[in-house]
Scaffold this motif. Structure first.
Motif, short mmCIF file in Angstrom:
data_model
loop_
_atom_site.label_atom_id
_atom_site.label_comp_id
_atom_site.label_asym_id
_atom_site.label_seq_id
_atom_site.Cartn_x
_atom_site.Cartn_y
_atom_site.Cartn_z
N ALA A 86 28.90 17.10 16.38
CA ALA A 86 27.69 16.88 15.57
C ALA A 86 27.35 18.11 14.74
CB ALA A 86 26.52 16.50 16.48
N LEU A 87 27.42 19.29 15.36
CA LEU A 87 27.06 20.52 14.65
C LEU A 87 28.05 20.84 13.54
CD1 LEU A 87 26.02 22.67 17.74
CD2 LEU A 87 24.50 21.84 15.94
N LEU A 88 29.35 20.68 13.82
CA LEU A 88 30.36 21.07 12.83
C LEU A 88 30.44 20.09 11.67
CD1 LEU A 88 33.23 22.42 15.11
CD2 LEU A 88 31.43 23.67 13.93
N LYS A 151 14.80 15.59 21.42
CA LYS A 151 14.70 14.76 20.21
C LYS A 151 16.05 14.28 19.74
CE LYS A 151 12.35 17.83 17.90
NZ LYS A 151 11.58 18.48 16.81
N GLY A 152 17.11 14.95 20.20
CA GLY A 152 18.46 14.49 19.89
C GLY A 152 18.97 14.94 18.53
N MET A 153 20.20 14.51 18.22
CA MET A 153 20.85 14.84 16.96
C MET A 153 21.50 13.58 16.38
SD MET A 153 22.75 18.49 17.59
CE MET A 153 23.19 18.56 15.84
N PHE A 154 21.51 13.52 15.06
CA PHE A 154 22.16 12.41 14.37
C PHE A 154 23.56 12.82 13.92
CE2 PHE A 154 17.69 11.28 13.92
CZ PHE A 154 17.71 9.92 14.13
N LEU A 155 24.46 11.86 13.91
CA LEU A 155 25.82 12.07 13.41
C LEU A 155 26.09 11.05 12.32
CD1 LEU A 155 26.01 12.84 16.67
CD2 LEU A 155 28.43 13.07 16.11
N GLN A 242 26.10 7.41 16.69
CA GLN A 242 25.45 8.12 15.58
C GLN A 242 24.14 8.79 15.99
OE1 GLN A 242 25.20 5.57 12.12
NE2 GLN A 242 27.41 5.59 11.81
N PHE A 243 23.93 8.91 17.29
CA PHE A 243 22.75 9.62 17.79
C PHE A 243 23.01 10.01 19.24
CE2 PHE A 243 18.53 9.74 19.85
CZ PHE A 243 17.94 10.73 19.07
N ILE A 244 22.78 11.28 19.57
CA ILE A 244 23.03 11.76 20.93
C ILE A 244 21.80 12.51 21.44
CG2 ILE A 244 25.54 11.88 20.79
CD1 ILE A 244 25.29 14.83 20.07
N THR A 245 21.56 12.37 22.74
CA THR A 245 20.49 13.10 23.43
C THR A 245 21.05 13.62 24.75
OG1 THR A 245 19.71 11.10 24.56
CG2 THR A 245 18.70 11.62 22.44
N PRO A 246 20.40 14.62 25.36
CA PRO A 246 20.90 15.15 26.64
C PRO A 246 20.95 14.10 27.74
CG PRO A 246 19.33 16.67 25.65
CD PRO A 246 19.28 15.43 24.83
#
Length: 358
Positions: A86-88, A151-155, A242-246
């Protein structure tokens, strides 16, 4: 049991040992190739998840089924791969380069776990990996400046050479190619001296060490390779949702992965994908069964967890070799029938004739 008449050493290292393998794997490949046109979008999505979990299952199978090192924190490696991807990709990195970094960073995390775990085994190793899983989940939740916290991250959909894999069929084929590559890599690894060293450690650490197998090196290598495959699966998992959370990489996910390889069949590459199929399609069967159960049972929030636990206990007690082991027993039972033995004899004669012509 199938007995193959071997005429040269190359037959020992073939991926397809006989014509039956060629036929059934060819049939499976044909079905997977036409799946986007034969299945609805919903079932195609479920099949994509089977491929993703199958890659993670290959990693855990390498660690637990072939090296004998159990892990209860494997979802942490899945999360490392997902967050790295997700970050890269958000920073504009190419898909495959980001995927390689996700695998490498997950492998590094596997080494971090593997080195301290060299002095423990059995239940103590499971507890150590469980603690690692809790730590990583807390890092994902607390490191808000990088992971976004709860809040998670989108991909975004993966993009390769300007082509976006934003449709279900295109992303399915991407997962299929990566899953096939990972499967071939594991099969070749298991035929190598490294793979045989893993199996020797699983069978008897004392015997393996007496034959010159470096336990610390191969155990750490097994953790690293297993974590790398989990990282690849995590990257694809993140792109699919397309969305990840812990919360997606907690202890429940780790237990699901362990349940997957136990039910599929420990010590079998087939078992990784059979277990992944069980893990994905069992909730569908439970959902269908709810219509025929009393409301007090069917609407219970813990029904799926109860069924998973009951199935796991049943397999451990009555079918420790898993689904693939049961299929081997059924195939051995079929050999009692004359028609099956006659077919095997004809296939064997055809195989020997082709070998002589070669």
């Amino acid at each position: 049991m199938r007995f193959i008449f071997k005429t040269h050493y190359a037959q020992d290292i073939r991926l397809a040992r006989h014509g039956g393998h060629v036929f059934w794997y060819g049939l499976l490949s044909a079905f997977l190739a036409i799946a986007p046109w034969a299945l609805s979008e919903y079932w195609l999505a479920q099949l994509t998840f089977v491929l993703i979990y199958g890659i993670a299952g290959l990693g855990l199978m390498l660690l637990s089924g072939f090296t004998g090192q159990f892990s209860l924190g494997h979802a942490a490696f899945l999360g490392v791969g997902a967050y790295t991807q997700a970050l890269l990709t958000a920073a504009g990195w190419p898909f495959f380069l980001a995927l390689a970094c996700a695998a490498l960073l997950s492998a590094a995390a596997g080494i971090v776990v593997g080195l301290p775990a060299l002095r423990v085994k059995g239940i103590y190793l499971a507890i150590a990996t469980l603690a690692f899983g809790f730590i990583v989940e807390e890092v994902f939740a607390r490191w808000t400046s990088v992971t976004g916290g709860n809040k998670g991250m989108f991909l975004q959909a993966p993009e390769i050479a300007g082509f976006a894999f934003d449709s279900s069929p295109s992303f399915y084929f991407l997962c299929l190619v990566i899953a096939a590559a990972c499967t071939l890599a594991i099969l070749n690894l298991l035929r190598s001296p490294t793979g045989r060293a893993f199996v020797a450690i699983r069978d008897s650490e004392i015997s393996a060490q007496s034959m010159g197998v470096h336990l610390a090196y191969y155990k750490t290598l097994s953790f690293a390779l297993s974590a790398a495959l989990a990282g690849i699966a995590g990257a694809l998992y993140g792109h699919k949702l397309q969305f990840i959370t812990p919360e997606q990489f907690n202890i429940v996910q780790s237990i699901d992965l362990l349940l997957m390889i136990v039910i599929g069949g420990l010590g079998s590459v087939h078992g990784a994908f059979l277990g992944a199929s069980f893990l994905i399609f069992m909730p569908q069967l439970i959902g269908l069964a709810k219509d025929y159960l009393p409301d007090s049972i069917g609407q219970s929030p813990g029904l799926q967890t109860f069924v998973y636990g009951a199935v796991l206990i049943a397999f451990v007690m009555f079918e420790p070799l898993g689904i693939y082991g049961r299929w081997l027993k059924v195939r051995a039972w079929l050999q009692l029938f004359p028609f099956y033995r006659a077919g095997m004899f004809r296939r064997q004669k055809s195989f020997q004739k082709s070998e002589r012509l070669r």
